[in-house]
Scaffold this motif. Structure first.
Motif, PDB file in Angstrom:
ATOM      1  N   LYS A   1      93.902 -32.986 -69.591  1.00 34.97           N
ATOM      2  CA  LYS A   1      94.962 -32.992 -68.574  1.00 34.97           C
ATOM      3  C   LYS A   1      95.807 -34.257 -68.673  1.00 34.97           C
ATOM      4  O   LYS A   1      97.012 -34.228 -68.438  1.00 34.97           O
ATOM      5  CB  LYS A   1      94.347 -32.885 -67.180  1.00 34.97           C
ATOM      6  CG  LYS A   1      93.735 -31.527 -66.881  1.00 34.97           C
ATOM      7  CD  LYS A   1      93.107 -31.508 -65.494  1.00 34.97           C
ATOM      8  CE  LYS A   1      92.495 -30.154 -65.187  1.00 34.97           C
ATOM      9  NZ  LYS A   1      91.864 -30.112 -63.843  1.00 34.97           N
TER      10      LYS A   1
ATOM     11  N   ASP B   1     101.969 -31.757 -69.177  1.00 35.64           N
ATOM     12  CA  ASP B   1     102.927 -30.675 -68.983  1.00 35.64           C
ATOM     13  C   ASP B   1     102.288 -29.296 -69.051  1.00 35.64           C
ATOM     14  O   ASP B   1     102.944 -28.287 -68.749  1.00 35.64           O
ATOM     15  CB  ASP B   1     104.027 -30.764 -70.046  1.00 35.64           C
ATOM     16  CG  ASP B   1     103.452 -30.826 -71.457  1.00 35.64           C
ATOM     17  OD1 ASP B   1     102.502 -31.618 -71.668  1.00 35.64           O
ATOM     18  OD2 ASP B   1     103.928 -30.103 -72.342  1.00 35.64           O
TER      19      ASP B   1
ATOM     20  N   ASP C   1     100.052 -26.367 -67.675  1.00 30.85           N
ATOM     21  CA  ASP C   1      99.515 -25.902 -66.392  1.00 30.85           C
ATOM     22  C   ASP C   1      98.197 -25.175 -66.650  1.00 30.85           C
ATOM     23  O   ASP C   1      98.179 -24.005 -67.023  1.00 30.85           O
ATOM     24  CB  ASP C   1     100.518 -24.965 -65.712  1.00 30.85           C
ATOM     25  CG  ASP C   1     100.044 -24.496 -64.347  1.00 30.85           C
ATOM     26  OD1 ASP C   1      98.938 -24.916 -63.918  1.00 30.85           O
ATOM     27  OD2 ASP C   1     100.760 -23.695 -63.713  1.00 30.85           O
TER      28      ASP C   1
ATOM     29  N   GLU D   1      96.163 -24.137 -64.587  1.00 28.56           N
ATOM     30  CA  GLU D   1      95.865 -23.117 -63.585  1.00 28.56           C
ATOM     31  C   GLU D   1      96.252 -21.732 -64.099  1.00 28.56           C
ATOM     32  O   GLU D   1      95.806 -20.719 -63.565  1.00 28.56           O
ATOM     33  CB  GLU D   1      96.606 -23.418 -62.275  1.00 28.56           C
ATOM     34  CG  GLU D   1      96.204 -24.737 -61.617  1.00 28.56           C
ATOM     35  CD  GLU D   1      94.734 -24.760 -61.244  1.00 28.56           C
ATOM     36  OE1 GLU D   1      94.245 -23.742 -60.712  1.00 28.56           O
ATOM     37  OE2 GLU D   1      94.078 -25.798 -61.484  1.00 28.56           O
ATOM     38  N   GLN D   2      97.123 -21.708 -65.117  1.00 28.40           N
ATOM     39  CA  GLN D   2      97.528 -20.448 -65.739  1.00 28.40           C
ATOM     40  C   GLN D   2      96.614 -20.146 -66.926  1.00 28.40           C
ATOM     41  O   GLN D   2      95.886 -21.012 -67.400  1.00 28.40           O
ATOM     42  CB  GLN D   2      98.986 -20.543 -66.208  1.00 28.40           C
ATOM     43  CG  GLN D   2      99.975 -20.902 -65.124  1.00 28.40           C
ATOM     44  CD  GLN D   2     100.046 -19.862 -64.028  1.00 28.40           C
ATOM     45  OE1 GLN D   2     100.070 -18.651 -64.307  1.00 28.40           O
ATOM     46  NE2 GLN D   2     100.081 -20.300 -62.771  1.00 28.40           N
TER      47      GLN D   2
END
Length: 275
Positions: free
Chosen positions: A75, A80, A82, A84-85
């Motif tokens: 991270k 940049d 994500d 979470e996707q």
């Protein structure tokens, strides 16, 4: 990435754009190293896969510890992305999955892909994935052989090469980078961490272990190359990647009881495919 050194007495670490300077004692040790015969070098190249298969057969999943630092540090190095996707993630040179399994435990949206040079390593990884109920697309891949196709149906968003390139003959590093390009989508990322020039492990090799400039063989027949940061970035840039970040990681392990300071040097970089 910040790596956690597991030592009894402690450690400290920092990063820079330069490797460490060698002491007179280091230089004397390097001067005593001798290059092996052409016959041995050729034999090791021919038997590279066999030696890694033997390594994993002998050590199974017990040799390497899971890399629990990986999620937090990915991270940081890829702010940049994500996570979470859904992210298609490839552990290239996966071994037995010591990076992948801790990573997916913290980042459950990863769609997993993995390959290794060693059939035994891939088999052990697949067995562990099955026990954990994880779906992983796996393959046995030799990065040192030119190839224009991917063993997987999809190109990935993110790939890691953690202490993988160093095991490949330096004459074939560019081929490996080209092959990685075929696995990552345009805009996708490759994160590399590997051994850096002047690492303590490079200095401590004795006689009859040196295969060439910064290239060595261990007692078990596996090999290790020690990178300069610029050559690593130039290699990937030459095959269509942009270097987003690069650094030498200095890890100095301290054992107060033995009055020892062991300087470990790694290279780390992030590359984004542009073309």
């Amino acid at each position: 990435m910040k790596e956690v050194e597991e030592t009894e007495e402690g450690f400290y670490s920092f990063s820079s754009q330069d490797s460490r300077e060698l002491s007179e004692d280091d230089l004397q040790k390097l001067a005593k190293q001798t290059i092996v015969t052409d016959f041995k070098r050729n034999k090791l190249e021919i038997e590279a896969r066999k030696n890694w298969d033997k390594f994993y057969h002998r050590n199974r999943e017990n040799f390497f510890k899971d890399r629990h630092w990986s999620a937090e540090d990915l991270k940081i190095i890829c702010p940049d992305i994500d996570f979470e996707q859904e992210i298609k993630y490839l552990e290239a040179g996966c071994g037995v999955g010591n990076m992948m399994f801790p990573l997916v435990a913290e980042l459950p949206n990863l769609k997993l892909f993995a390959f290794d040079f060693s059939e035994n390593a891939v088999k052990l990884l697949a067995e562990r994935a099955s026990e954990l109920g994880l779906k992983v697309a796996t393959s046995v891949v030799d990065l040192s052989i030119p190839s224009i196709s991917s063993p997987f149906e999809e190109k990935v968003d993110l790939a890691t090469l953690i202490f993988v390139l160093s095991a490949i003959h330096p004459d074939k590093h560019k081929v490996a980078a080209e092959n990685m390009r075929n696995l990552v989508k345009i805009g996708g990322t490759i994160v590399v961490r590997d051994y850096g020039v002047n690492d303590h492990a490079m200095i401590r090799f004795g006689r009859d272990a040196r295969l060439g400039d910064r290239f060595y063989v261990r007692q078990d027949g596996t090999r290790a190359f020690y990178f300069e940061l610029e050559e690593l970035s130039e290699m990937f840039e030459a095959v269509g990647f942009k270097c987003v970040s690069k650094e030498y990681l200095h890890r100095i392990t301290i054992n107060h009881k033995k009055n020892l300071k062991v300087p470990r040097i790694f290279v780390q970089a992030r590359f984004v495919r542009e073309s």
